[in-house]
Motif scaffolding. Structure first.
Motif, PDB file in Angstrom:
ATOM      1  N   LEU A  32     -56.929 -33.420 -53.134  1.00 24.31           N
ATOM      2  CA  LEU A  32     -55.991 -33.577 -54.172  1.00 24.31           C
ATOM      3  C   LEU A  32     -54.767 -33.570 -53.878  1.00 24.31           C
ATOM      4  O   LEU A  32     -54.202 -32.448 -53.329  1.00 24.31           O
ATOM      5  N   VAL A  33     -53.696 -34.594 -54.022  1.00 20.27           N
ATOM      6  CA  VAL A  33     -52.281 -34.505 -53.647  1.00 20.27           C
ATOM      7  C   VAL A  33     -51.600 -34.913 -54.774  1.00 20.27           C
ATOM      8  O   VAL A  33     -51.872 -35.844 -55.658  1.00 20.27           O
ATOM      9  N   HIS A  34     -50.260 -34.327 -54.683  1.00 24.06           N
ATOM     10  CA  HIS A  34     -49.334 -34.715 -55.839  1.00 24.06           C
ATOM     11  C   HIS A  34     -48.081 -35.077 -55.190  1.00 24.06           C
ATOM     12  O   HIS A  34     -47.461 -34.363 -54.111  1.00 24.06           O
ATOM     13  N   THR A  35     -47.326 -36.319 -55.131  1.00 22.89           N
ATOM     14  CA  THR A  35     -46.313 -36.747 -54.405  1.00 22.89           C
ATOM     15  C   THR A  35     -45.408 -37.274 -55.362  1.00 22.89           C
ATOM     16  O   THR A  35     -45.911 -37.540 -56.508  1.00 22.89           O
ATOM     17  N   PRO A  36     -44.076 -37.597 -55.096  1.00 19.76           N
ATOM     18  CA  PRO A  36     -43.202 -38.146 -55.834  1.00 19.76           C
ATOM     19  C   PRO A  36     -43.261 -39.436 -56.256  1.00 19.76           C
ATOM     20  O   PRO A  36     -42.815 -39.976 -57.463  1.00 19.76           O
ATOM     21  N   ASP A  37     -43.742 -40.285 -55.584  1.00 19.04           N
ATOM     22  CA  ASP A  37     -44.083 -41.869 -55.869  1.00 19.04           C
ATOM     23  C   ASP A  37     -45.243 -42.425 -54.940  1.00 19.04           C
ATOM     24  O   ASP A  37     -45.553 -41.641 -54.021  1.00 19.04           O
ATOM     25  N   ASN A  38     -45.414 -43.561 -55.204  1.00 19.82           N
ATOM     26  CA  ASN A  38     -46.553 -44.134 -54.329  1.00 19.82           C
ATOM     27  C   ASN A  38     -46.237 -44.543 -53.013  1.00 19.82           C
ATOM     28  O   ASN A  38     -47.085 -44.584 -52.075  1.00 19.82           O
ATOM     29  N   ARG A  39     -44.796 -44.661 -52.632  1.00 19.08           N
ATOM     30  CA  ARG A  39     -44.435 -44.849 -51.241  1.00 19.08           C
ATOM     31  C   ARG A  39     -44.769 -43.834 -50.436  1.00 19.08           C
ATOM     32  O   ARG A  39     -45.210 -43.552 -49.298  1.00 19.08           O
ATOM     33  N   THR A  40     -44.448 -42.577 -50.906  1.00 25.10           N
ATOM     34  CA  THR A  40     -44.730 -41.313 -50.505  1.00 25.10           C
ATOM     35  C   THR A  40     -46.176 -41.014 -50.302  1.00 25.10           C
ATOM     36  O   THR A  40     -46.658 -40.694 -49.334  1.00 25.10           O
TER      37      THR A  40
END
Length: 219
Positions: free
Chosen positions: A161-169
């Motif tokens: 499971l990951v959390h990132t700032p946006d879809n590009r990241t």
């Protein structure tokens, strides 16, 4: 999850909520009120070497305490004791025992990832090279935004499971970092559209506890 160790004291008030899981198994192959601040104890989120001690059985009051701390990690010892109908000293010793036995592995905060600037979350499945789990786990732990790692059975080997700032990241994390790992054979990304935290599973007992004379209501 933000993590902080905690050892309850008779006067301690603000434990901060539990931390993250460890490891299990081996991989298979695949294709494609005002009070003093509580003292600090060691963070138990790190892997422990050697066999884990066998925890003592939990009773109804222990489970009620876990439920309170799961849903309200900053609950004071006084509040916990009142809600499970034991003395503050009893609640203090029970929480310390749960920490010492490894039942409580740490305390932290529940984060709204979108409000915290991590608006793109995903579960990523990985197929990995046989017997590479420990190496893969350490690589995944170093990834920015990694929140949970599990070795699983079924059509893939690892769930991340990951959390990132946006879809590009998120895309860069998958294409550049994950797929460049030599132990990773294939990945599949499942975007998270909405999340819901489930309520604690250990409701507090309604009746006063009879626990060796320690069931009095604290004043």
């Amino acid at each position: 999850m933000a993590e902080n160790g905690f050892r309850a004291g008779p006067e301690a008030t603000e434990p901060e909520a539990p931390a993250a899981p460890g490891e299990a198994g081996t991989a298979r192959s695949g294709d494609g009120g005002a009070a003093r601040t509580a003292p600090v104890v060691a963070d138990r989120s790190e892997p422990v070497t050697g066999p884990a001690p066998v925890p003592r059985p939990l009773d109804t009051i222990d489970r009620a305490i876990l439920g309170i701390l799961e849903s309200e990690g900053r609950a004071s010892i006084r509040s916990v004791a009142e809600r499970v109908h034991v003395s503050r000293a009893n609640a203090y010793s029970r929480i310390n025992r749960l920490v010492d036995d490894g039942v409580i592995r740490g305390f932290g905060a529940r984060i709204d990832h979108e409000r915290a600037g991590q608006g793109a979350s995903a579960y990523i499945t990985l197929k990995i090279v046989q017997n590479s789990w420990r190496t893969v786990r350490e690589r995944l732990r170093a990834l920015p935004g990694a929140a949970h790692i599990a070795l699983v059975s079924g059509d893939f080997d690892v769930l991340l499971l990951v959390h990132t700032p946006d879809n590009r990241t998120l895309r860069e994390l998958v294409l550049t970092q994950l797929q460049s790992m030599p132990e990773v054979l294939s990945t599949r990304t499942l975007l998270v559209f909405e999340e819901t935290d489930l309520p604690a599973m250990h409701p507090a007992p309604a009746d006063r506890a009879a626990d060796g004379g320690e069931g009095e209501q604290p004043g």
